[in-house]
Design a protein around this motif. Structure first.
Motif, PDB file in Angstrom:
ATOM      1  N   GLY A 357       1.092  -1.364  -0.051  1.00 41.16           N
ATOM      2  CA  GLY A 357      -0.419  -0.162  -0.172  1.00 41.16           C
ATOM      3  C   GLY A 357       1.226   1.309   0.248  1.00 41.16           C
ATOM      4  N   GLY A 358       0.187   2.218  -0.540  1.00 45.07           N
ATOM      5  CA  GLY A 358       0.771   3.725  -0.540  1.00 45.07           C
ATOM      6  C   GLY A 358       1.784   3.472  -1.313  1.00 45.07           C
ATOM      7  N   LEU A 359       2.546   3.102  -2.178  1.00 41.62           N
ATOM      8  CA  LEU A 359       4.051   3.360  -2.781  1.00 41.62           C
ATOM      9  C   LEU A 359       3.618   3.965  -3.460  1.00 41.62           C
ATOM     10  CD1 LEU A 359       4.839  -1.100  -3.128  1.00 41.62           C
ATOM     11  CD2 LEU A 359       5.634   0.797  -2.064  1.00 41.62           C
ATOM     12  N   ALA A 360       2.995   4.752  -3.899  1.00 38.35           N
ATOM     13  CA  ALA A 360       2.964   5.583  -4.813  1.00 38.35           C
ATOM     14  C   ALA A 360       4.784   6.962  -4.792  1.00 38.35           C
ATOM     15  CB  ALA A 360       1.364   6.516  -5.449  1.00 38.35           C
ATOM     16  N   GLY A 361       4.541   7.124  -3.480  1.00 36.13           N
ATOM     17  CA  GLY A 361       5.600   8.497  -3.244  1.00 36.13           C
ATOM     18  C   GLY A 361       6.677   8.352  -3.130  1.00 36.13           C
ATOM     19  N   LEU A 362       6.597   5.957  -2.963  1.00 37.46           N
ATOM     20  CA  LEU A 362       7.973   5.878  -2.923  1.00 37.46           C
ATOM     21  C   LEU A 362       8.774   5.293  -4.552  1.00 37.46           C
ATOM     22  CD1 LEU A 362       7.352   3.708   0.247  1.00 37.46           C
ATOM     23  CD2 LEU A 362       8.755   5.902  -0.181  1.00 37.46           C
ATOM     24  N   MET A 363       7.551   4.588  -4.767  1.00 31.90           N
ATOM     25  CA  MET A 363       8.410   4.693  -6.624  1.00 31.90           C
ATOM     26  C   MET A 363       8.016   4.966  -7.329  1.00 31.90           C
ATOM     27  SD  MET A 363       8.558   0.132  -5.607  1.00 31.90           S
ATOM     28  CE  MET A 363       9.238  -0.228  -6.818  1.00 31.90           C
ATOM     29  N   PRO A 364       7.598   6.256  -7.635  1.00 32.99           N
ATOM     30  CA  PRO A 364       6.781   7.103  -8.814  1.00 32.99           C
ATOM     31  C   PRO A 364       6.780   6.305 -10.140  1.00 32.99           C
ATOM     32  CG  PRO A 364       9.138   8.338  -8.276  1.00 32.99           C
ATOM     33  CD  PRO A 364       9.102   7.097  -6.795  1.00 32.99           C
ATOM     34  N   ILE A 365       8.097   5.790 -10.538  1.00 30.71           N
ATOM     35  CA  ILE A 365       7.746   6.105 -11.895  1.00 30.71           C
ATOM     36  C   ILE A 365       7.363   4.407 -13.258  1.00 30.71           C
ATOM     37  CG2 ILE A 365       9.350   4.796 -14.094  1.00 30.71           C
ATOM     38  CD1 ILE A 365      10.030   7.307 -13.385  1.00 30.71           C
ATOM     39  N   THR A 366       7.096   3.372 -10.991  1.00 34.24           N
ATOM     40  CA  THR A 366       6.888   2.398 -11.110  1.00 34.24           C
ATOM     41  C   THR A 366       5.522   2.465 -11.303  1.00 34.24           C
ATOM     42  OG1 THR A 366       8.605   1.493  -9.911  1.00 34.24           O
ATOM     43  CG2 THR A 366       6.448  -0.197  -9.922  1.00 34.24           C
ATOM     44  N   PHE A 367       4.572   3.560 -10.718  1.00 41.01           N
ATOM     45  CA  PHE A 367       3.547   3.674  -9.815  1.00 41.01           C
ATOM     46  C   PHE A 367       2.779   4.438 -11.352  1.00 41.01           C
ATOM     47  CE2 PHE A 367      -0.282   7.439  -9.051  1.00 41.01           C
ATOM     48  CZ  PHE A 367      -0.912   6.710  -9.030  1.00 41.01           C
ATOM     49  N   VAL A 368       2.905   5.557 -11.736  1.00 35.32           N
ATOM     50  CA  VAL A 368       3.027   5.842 -13.375  1.00 35.32           C
ATOM     51  C   VAL A 368       2.702   4.989 -14.513  1.00 35.32           C
ATOM     52  CG1 VAL A 368       3.235   8.145 -15.074  1.00 35.32           C
ATOM     53  CG2 VAL A 368       3.329   8.151 -12.712  1.00 35.32           C
ATOM     54  N   THR A 369       4.401   3.935 -14.981  1.00 39.31           N
ATOM     55  CA  THR A 369       3.337   3.266 -15.569  1.00 39.31           C
ATOM     56  C   THR A 369       2.614   1.931 -15.008  1.00 39.31           C
ATOM     57  OG1 THR A 369       5.491   1.767 -14.346  1.00 39.31           O
ATOM     58  CG2 THR A 369       6.194   3.413 -16.315  1.00 39.31           C
ATOM     59  N   THR A 370       2.261   1.803 -14.341  1.00 37.77           N
ATOM     60  CA  THR A 370       1.555   0.855 -14.168  1.00 37.77           C
ATOM     61  C   THR A 370       0.247   1.507 -14.212  1.00 37.77           C
ATOM     62  OG1 THR A 370       2.904  -0.066 -12.286  1.00 37.77           O
ATOM     63  CG2 THR A 370       0.599  -0.582 -12.250  1.00 37.77           C
ATOM     64  N   LEU A 371      -0.189   2.526 -13.949  1.00 40.81           N
ATOM     65  CA  LEU A 371      -1.237   3.135 -13.810  1.00 40.81           C
ATOM     66  C   LEU A 371      -1.711   3.477 -15.687  1.00 40.81           C
ATOM     67  CD1 LEU A 371      -2.842   5.102 -12.463  1.00 40.81           C
ATOM     68  CD2 LEU A 371      -1.999   6.841 -13.227  1.00 40.81           C
ATOM     69  N   ILE A 372      -1.018   3.573 -16.294  1.00 45.61           N
ATOM     70  CA  ILE A 372      -0.998   3.504 -17.613  1.00 45.61           C
ATOM     71  C   ILE A 372      -1.569   2.450 -18.881  1.00 45.61           C
ATOM     72  CG2 ILE A 372       0.277   4.104 -19.668  1.00 45.61           C
ATOM     73  CD1 ILE A 372       1.838   6.264 -18.668  1.00 45.61           C
ATOM     74  N   ALA A 373      -0.889   1.129 -18.114  1.00 48.30           N
ATOM     75  CA  ALA A 373      -0.476  -0.040 -18.582  1.00 48.30           C
ATOM     76  C   ALA A 373      -2.333  -0.749 -17.939  1.00 48.30           C
ATOM     77  CB  ALA A 373       0.081  -0.837 -18.061  1.00 48.30           C
ATOM     78  N   ALA A 374      -2.034  -0.372 -16.277  1.00 42.34           N
ATOM     79  CA  ALA A 374      -3.839  -0.176 -15.633  1.00 42.34           C
ATOM     80  C   ALA A 374      -5.049  -0.044 -16.603  1.00 42.34           C
ATOM     81  CB  ALA A 374      -3.822  -0.266 -14.890  1.00 42.34           C
ATOM     82  N   LEU A 375      -5.082   1.581 -16.911  1.00 39.85           N
ATOM     83  CA  LEU A 375      -5.573   2.165 -17.724  1.00 39.85           C
ATOM     84  C   LEU A 375      -6.032   1.357 -19.413  1.00 39.85           C
ATOM     85  CD1 LEU A 375      -5.407   5.324 -16.767  1.00 39.85           C
ATOM     86  CD2 LEU A 375      -7.563   3.802 -16.010  1.00 39.85           C
ATOM     87  N   SER A 376      -4.596   1.352 -19.689  1.00 42.60           N
ATOM     88  CA  SER A 376      -5.030   0.156 -21.121  1.00 42.60           C
ATOM     89  C   SER A 376      -5.485  -0.742 -20.673  1.00 42.60           C
ATOM     90  CB  SER A 376      -3.346   0.212 -21.459  1.00 42.60           C
ATOM     91  OG  SER A 376      -3.094   0.170 -22.926  1.00 42.60           O
ATOM     92  N   ILE A 377      -5.339  -1.416 -20.226  1.00 45.24           N
ATOM     93  CA  ILE A 377      -6.050  -2.941 -20.326  1.00 45.24           C
ATOM     94  C   ILE A 377      -7.325  -2.562 -20.024  1.00 45.24           C
ATOM     95  CG2 ILE A 377      -5.673  -3.621 -17.268  1.00 45.24           C
ATOM     96  CD1 ILE A 377      -4.683  -6.048 -18.490  1.00 45.24           C
ATOM     97  N   SER A 378      -7.605  -1.817 -19.139  1.00 45.76           N
ATOM     98  CA  SER A 378      -9.190  -1.606 -19.067  1.00 45.76           C
ATOM     99  C   SER A 378     -10.001  -1.153 -20.321  1.00 45.76           C
ATOM    100  CB  SER A 378      -8.936  -0.914 -17.959  1.00 45.76           C
ATOM    101  OG  SER A 378      -8.887  -1.035 -16.997  1.00 45.76           O
ATOM    102  N   GLY A 379      -9.507  -0.897 -21.061  1.00 49.45           N
ATOM    103  CA  GLY A 379      -9.458   0.031 -22.470  1.00 49.45           C
ATOM    104  C   GLY A 379     -10.189   1.334 -22.152  1.00 49.45           C
TER     105      GLY A 379
END
Lengths: 617, 500, 160, 116
Positions: A357-379
């Protein structure tokens, strides 16, 4: 040496080197592999322009009569797949350099990765079904070894994976031999089999099993979730997420487009679409109830295959384009997601969502790339998943397959809901104790994630580029030209059509499910105290995984039972057949009771029966 | 080369006795003697591959009165299999057998067994075949019980009784054939039988032979001795029994007699195919349920011999086309060779594991790939090869057998063969998951790689596993072609009586 | 030599005096008969195996009458083993010597005149080799089983 | 013909003894009976009514022997098979004794540690 042999031979030879490099020097092995694959990737790029290249050599003739040809054929489809295989290989090796540092993994890891690339290149380039089968089985084998390099519990996972894929390979063997027997050739480009007669149908189904097992569709999907947890995330990102999808769907497309003649709306087509739709729905539901990030992702990897099979199986040009594009997109975003999971595992040491939990601040790059990929997979527009799903929906609309359409949309909605959960429990939410000194991962691990995220955006915003460059030539030509709409639809990507509305509906449904689950979570929060136990703060924290209770308990009472059984693996064919076989084995073992007289009586009875048959026939 | 043909039996038998004499003076001499003897035999057998068919008259007596030795493609192939595997097993034994007492006796029995098998393969006389069969069998009975513990003795006794029944059955059959044809010389007998045809007496003889040789080849339902006997023997002997003995005494004799003496027959063909399919399925299923390393391998032998039997049965059917027949025979012979290679490899691996860890219980092993990398890599190659995965040799032979079955129109048998391939995969995955991979038990944290003399044969066999698969064209032209020509050419066999 | 004779006479093991005495007389005759059967194997019924069995029977009777120890002094188990192996080896060597004439097991010695003792080429030699082998191995088997048997009967007594 | 039948009866008796009797020693006897039934059969094959032993005597010409003598080959075979039988029997009895030593029983149906 022929141009086409390089992608097969170079990684194969380069793969021998790491065997002799000790565990400690595996960075060297990795860099050698990286160089080799980079070279092959450049080669594949140059090959991409040279469509229609063929190479043929007679390997041997069995019994002096039956020839086995090693024939390669490069055309737009195989060139495209080859290019992306090498691309992902490059990224994964780069990522592994960072990921494996400090881990007790042998240098042969790179050997297996390189050989996998070699075998994949072979499988894609070959024009002979038997040679394809050989490469296919070698891939299975290498995956097995790669899984066996993983952590706790790897041997059982690898065994399951190998068993299921081995079964599919056996089915493919039957299919290949039936084709050889009935149609006299194994050359894929010469075959054009009508699926009217029984033999044709059996052969098709056998090969179809091979394709979907590799891609990981129901009912042969269960190896993907099984290996998800113990296996190294780069391996997961490489094989089940990217390479196996590329190969499985490549084979499926070859089956549907080249080797067999499948009529749109025929029973076989409907069968494929049912498999696709069922895969979408059931796998995403299983994904919703997972607590482990890698396992969750693996169920999504299964679920997404459904779209591809749905698209390719329908036989409608635009849906095929959608399915193939989805294959590419899925490889990109699913690879990115698994790499992100790997980054989390590398830094935190676990992928259990309850403990994160709460990793957004600690691993920002991972967070952003995951977010993009997650939005992408969700269409969600404007990412690439949106475009390919859109095309599949469009195809379903064109073919008037309303049930499949609804299934696809519903699946998409559930995907979104589940990824909102992932983002919430992984990066947002409350940080558990002990996650203070987490740093972002190394650049060698960041780079592939960033690149894949960028591709997600690029292929979404400028979808026409990959479509025209890679996908359209596959379907284009001949019969497909009638679907003039293909070009139109690509141009009309941003026009509000019915499909766009459907996508928006999907997104809304997904958010509604998410909202419902939030409401539910608050209630469970209160219930915690009912037991009267004193709980520490760690347990009071509401992990994102609790959302699934909404789905299982309230939203879909029909499926509740199915979830319970699904969790236990009752729906898994592997367990069912294993149980049946076990019973048979028990009976046979009981018959071998160790008493000599029993064995002697078998011999005497056997002799008597033999004598009777032979003498009085 | 031709005049030295009888040495294939004379050398091992002579060395077996010399060995017992010389080890009374010098203990180490037995090792070297056995090594040299089997090495020379292996070399000679490879040389024999390149010598054309001929017949040899022992003592210079002319057939059909004297004993006739026959050398053709089939016997050359079998000689190579027997003697090469024997040589490798002896190398393995050098170190392994130090855990047993009475090493000289072991070597003597081993050489007697090799001599017996070579005799079975080279002889052209039916009674002589029986005698050599018994020599090899008796030596193997003794070797199975070599450890003299409870299980070993029990297995040895069961094997002896069942083997004894088989031998008497074979002798009964030979007596019958002698009474019908008045000769024991196989080519001569084949000629006489062509005049007689298949009457009821010959049919009874066939039943006896299928039982007797089928028991030696361990086809279901005559298989029950094998899963007891093969695991109980010392590992190199298990390798010899499973890798070679069941083929030399069982499969080879069936081939020789059914193809050459009695002649192809549709009924025998369907019986053999049925027994082969039964062996495949029953052996495979039972192998899944095993918890003992070697016992699993033993059941797997039954299953794999089923493949050979089914293909041979197919080739025995006079009704199918020549091309399909050739395919079936190539498949059977290639699988026979392959099985010898990978099964002896796996049994030797089990021996190496037992030598280092002291157990062969699958439940107690695990994670050994970290401790014994070379042994385990070879074990993995062997098991993948037997499971029929490319690019190893087992894939090609199974593929050819399945192709032949499908081509001949036996769809069900073809499907069974594919299914059993999958079952084989399943139990070898179980084996790998329990021995190679998984968690290393605490007790084995000090385990080291097996000694060099044990690893060497493993590596050679593993290279063969890969090599036979990749070099298939060479294998076919140099090893198999002569053999399958021989099998399809009954008239040529009968002519050996006259020519020479 | 004299001591052994004395010891045999006074030995307590084995059977009664009557049996011992008869065996002492019969022993020589049995051995002689065995040797005759072996040597005339190529002329009359008999041969290496039959003669060897008779010879072995001589030793077996000795064992029965006087007990194992005395018999083993006449032919020790080591001696039996050596005899056994050399017999078998001799047989194979005879076969290999056939190569002097170009064939395995060729009868390379002059056949001689029919119905005479020195005739038949290598056959009498083979008979002698076989006789050595059979005598020694039958005796060895008997002794081995006797040792086992004693071991077993000891066990049975323990149980009782 | 009756004698042929006798060897068959012996064969079946031996087989019965082998399969039905539990005692190890009886099993060994059973297999010996089977062997001897086959030896008898072999001898009978070579027999000819009123034949003489196939041994060349001084007062007999070779032609006469060929005409009157019984077939010597089966006799040679029987001798060989007796020798083989002897070897197997010795080994069997040896193993039987060792089995008793280990299991303390002669009942073969109790000796079934290896099964499954």
């Amino acid at each position: 040496m022929h141009e086409l042999l390089y992608p097969i031979i170079v990684p194969a030879i380069a793969g021998i080197i790491p065997i002799f490099i000790p565990r400690k020097g595996k960075m060297v092995a990795g860099i050698i592999s990286l160089a080799a694959v980079a070279w092959v990737f450049v080669r594949a790029l140059s090959l991409f322009g040279l469509w229609e290249l063929a190479y043929n050599v007679r390997l041997f003739t069995i019994a002096g009569i039956y020839p086995i040809d090693f024939s390669l054929r490069l055309y737009h489809f195989s060139a495209f797949i080859l290019l992306f295989i090498m691309f992902f290989g490059l990224l994964i090796i780069l990522y592994s350099l960072g990921f494996l540092r400090g881990k007790d993994t042998s240098s042969t890891y790179y050997t297996f990765i390189l050989w996998t690339l070699s075998a994949s290149a072979g499988a894609v380039l070959t024009d002979n079904l038997l040679v394809l089968l050989v490469f296919w089985e070698i891939l299975t084998l290498l995956l097995y070894f790669l899984v066996n390099m993983g952590g706790e519990g790897h041997e059982k996972a690898a065994a399951k994976c190998f068993t299921i894929l081995g079964f599919s390979d056996a089915a493919m063997l039957l299919g290949v031999l039936l084709i050889w027997l009935n149609y006299g050739t194994l050359s894929m480009s010469q075959l054009s089999i009508a699926t009217g007669d029984t033999m044709g149908v059996i052969a098709f189904v056998a090969l179809f099993i091979g394709a979907i097992a590799k891609a990981g569709a129901m009912p042969l999907h269960s190896w993907v979730p099984a290996i998800a947890v113990p296996t190294h995330p780069p391996v997961m990102a490489f094989l089940p997420a990217a390479l196996d999808k590329l190969l499985g769907i490549y084979l499926l497309a070859r089956l549907v487009l080249d080797i067999f003649i499948i009529q749109t709306g025929s029973a076989l087509s409907l069968m494929m679409m049912t498999v696709g739709a069922a895969t979408i729905i059931f796998a995403v539901m299983m994904a919703l109830v997972q607590h482990n990030l890698k396992k969750l992702l693996s169920f999504h990897a299964v679920s997404q295959v459904g779209y591809m099979i749905l698209g390719v199986g329908s036989g409608i040009p635009i849906a095929i384009i959608g399915g193939l594009f989805h294959m590419l997109n899925n490889a990109i975003y699913k690879g990115g997601l698994f790499l992100a999971a790997g980054a989390v595992e590398k830094r935190v040491g676990t992928t259990e969502l309850d403990k994160l939990g709460g990793l957004a601040g600690l691993m920002p790059i991972t967070f952003v790339t995951t977010l993009i990929a997650a939005l992408s997979i969700s269409g969600v527009p404007p990412f690439n998943g949106f475009v390919s799903k859109w095309l599949v929906y469009q195809g379903m609309l064109e073919g008037n397959y309303m049930i499949f359409l609804v299934a696809a949309i519903f699946g998409s909605a559930l995907t979104l809901a589940s990824f909102v959960k992932v983002i919430h429990s992984l990066f947002l939410g409350r940080k558990p104790d002990g996650l203070k000194d987490i740093k972002e991962v190394d650049f060698s691990m960041q780079f592939p994630m960033i690149l894949l995220a960028l591709l997600c955006i690029l292929f979404g915003v400028m979808a026409r580029l990959p479509l025209e460059r890679f996908i359209l030539p596959i379907v284009g030509g001949g019969a497909v030209m009638t679907a003039n709409g293909v070009v139109e639809t690509t141009q009309g990507l941003w026009n509000p059509g019915l499909a766009t509305i459907l996508i928006i509906i999907g997104i809304i449904v997904g958010l509604v499910i998410y909202a419902l689950s939030r409401a539910r979570t608050t209630r469970t929060d209160e219930n915690i105290w009912i037991g009267g136990n004193i709980m520490d703060s760690e347990e009071i924290r509401i992990p994102g995984t609790h959302f699934y209770k909404t789905v299982t308990d309230d939203l879909n009472p029909v499926f509740t039972g199915a979830f319970r059984d699904g969790e236990k693996g009752a729906m898994d064919g592997y367990n069912i057949i294993g149980g049946l076989g076990g019973a048979l084995v028990k009976v046979l073992r009981a018959m071998h009771d160790g008493i000599l007289s029993t064995y002697l009586s078998w011999v005497v009875i056997g002799l008597g029966v033999l004598a009777f048959i032979l003498m009085f026939h | 080369m031709q005049q030295y043909y009888p040495l294939f039996t004379a050398i091992p038998l002579a060395i077996a006795f010399v060995n017992l004499l010389i080890t009374k003076i010098n203990k180490r001499a037995g090792d070297y003697l056995a090594l040299i003897a089997t090495g020379v035999l292996a070399y000679m057998s490879i040389k024999m591959l390149f010598v054309g068919p001929f017949s040899y008259h022992v003592g210079g007596h002319l057939p059909p009165w004297g004993i006739l030795l026959v050398s053709d493609g089939l016997s050359s192939l079998m000689l190579v299999v027997i003697n090469v595997i024997a040589f490798l097993s002896i190398i393995f034994s050098l170190k392994y057998m130090t855990t047993y007492t009475a090493k000289p006796k072991y070597y003597s029995l081993f050489l007697l067994m090799v001599g017996g098998m070579n005799g079975v393969v080279i002889t052209g006389d039916l009674f002589n075949l029986y005698v050599f069969l018994e020599i090899a069998s008796i030596a193997s009975y003794a070797l199975v019980g070599f450890g003299c513990e409870k299980e070993e003795l029990e297995a040895s006794f069961k094997y002896m009784i069942l083997g004894g029944v088989a031998s008497t059955g074979v002798l009964f059959g030979i007596a019958f054939l002698y009474s019908i044809t008045g000769t024991l010389n196989m080519p001569d007998m084949a000629m006489q039988l062509e005049l007689v045809g298949i009457n009821r007496a010959v049919a009874f003889v066939i039943a006896l032979f299928v039982m007797g040789f089928g028991l030696k080849a361990s086809s279901v339902p005559f298989h029950a001795w094998l899963p007891d006997a093969h695991p109980s023997a010392p590992a190199p002997i298990s390798a010899m029994l499973s890798g070679v003995l069941i083929k030399a005494l069982g499969v080879y004799t069936i081939m020789r007699i059914m193809f050459h003496v009695i002649g192809p027959n549709p009924l025998v063909s369907s019986i053999m195919m049925f027994l082969g399919a039964l062996s495949m399925v029953v052996g495979g299923l039972l192998a899944i349920g095993q918890e003992d390393f070697k016992r699993m391998l033993a059941y797997s032998s039954i299953s794999q011999i089923g493949y050979v039997m089914i293909a041979l049965g197919l080739a025995l059917n006079p009704g199918i086309g020549m091309m399909t027949k050739a395919l079936a025979i190539v498949g059977a012979l290639f699988h026979l060779v392959n099985h010898a290679v990978f099964k002896s490899l796996l049994f030797l691996c089990s021996g190496a594991v037992e030598y280092r860890t002291g157990t062969r219980d699958l439940g107690k092993l695990g994670g050994l790939i970290r401790k014994m990398p070379v042994t385990m890599t070879t074990c993995s190659i062997g098991s993948l090869s037997i499971a029929g995965l490319p690019p190893f040799n087992g894939f090609w032979s199974k593929l050819i057998i399945i192709m032949a079955l499908l081509r001949a129109g036996y769809m069900v048998y073809g499907a069974i063969a594919i299914l059993v391939g999958f079952i084989t995969l399943a139990y070898f995955i179980k084996l790998q998951a329990n021995v190679l991979f998984g968690k290393l038990p605490e007790a084995f944290s000090e385990v080291r790689e097996a000694p060099f003399s044990m690893v060497l044969p493993l590596v050679i066999l593993a290279i063969l596993c890969v090599g036979l698969g990749i070099a298939y064209p060479f294998v076919e032209t140099e090893m198999l072609r002569a053999a399958w020509d021989t099998l399809l050419d009954k008239a040529g066999f009968m002519n050996l009586l006259l020519g020479g | 030599m004299h001591d052994i004779e004395k010891e045999i006479r006074e030995s307590k093991s084995g059977m009664t005096m009557i049996v011992k005495t008869i065996v002492r007389f019969a022993m020589g005759i049995i051995i002689l008969f065995g040797a005759y059967i072996v040597l005339y194997g190529h002329l009359t019924p008999g041969g290496g195996f039959a003669g060897g069995v008779i010879l072995a029977c001589g030793y077996i009777i000795l064992t029965l009458a006087f007990g194992k120890d005395i018999a083993l002094r006449k032919l020790s188990d080591q001696g039996a083993s050596i005899m056994d192996n050399s017999g078998a080896l001799a047989f194979i060597v005879i076969g290999l010597l056939g190569y002097t004439g170009g064939y395995f097991f060729l009868n390379f010695i002059d056949h001689g005149k029919r119905f005479e003792l020195f005739s038949g080429g290598i056959i009498p030699l083979c008979n002698i080799a076989i006789a050595l082998k059979v005598t020694a191995s039958l005796f060895a088997i008997f002794i081995a089983l006797a040792i086992f048997g004693k071991f077993i009967s000891g066990l049975v007594e323990e149980e009782e | 013909m009756v004698l042929y039948f006798l060897s068959l009866v012996l064969f079946v008796m031996g087989l019965y003894c082998l399969v039905a009797k539990k005692n190890i020693v009886k099993k060994i006897i059973g297999i010996t009976i089977i062997e001897y039934s086959i030896n008898l059969f072999l001898i009978l094959i070579g027999y000819r009514r009123g034949g003489v032993a196939p041994i060349l005597m001084k007062d007999m010409s070779v032609a006469e022997l060929v005409e009157r003598g019984v077939d010597p080959l089966p006799q040679a075979l029987v001798l060989t098979s007796i020798v083989i039988g002897l070897g197997v029997l010795a080994l069997m009895v040896g193993v039987c004794l060792r089995l008793y030593e280990k299991y303390k029983t002669f009942d073969m149906s109790e000796i079934n540690r290896l099964r499954g």
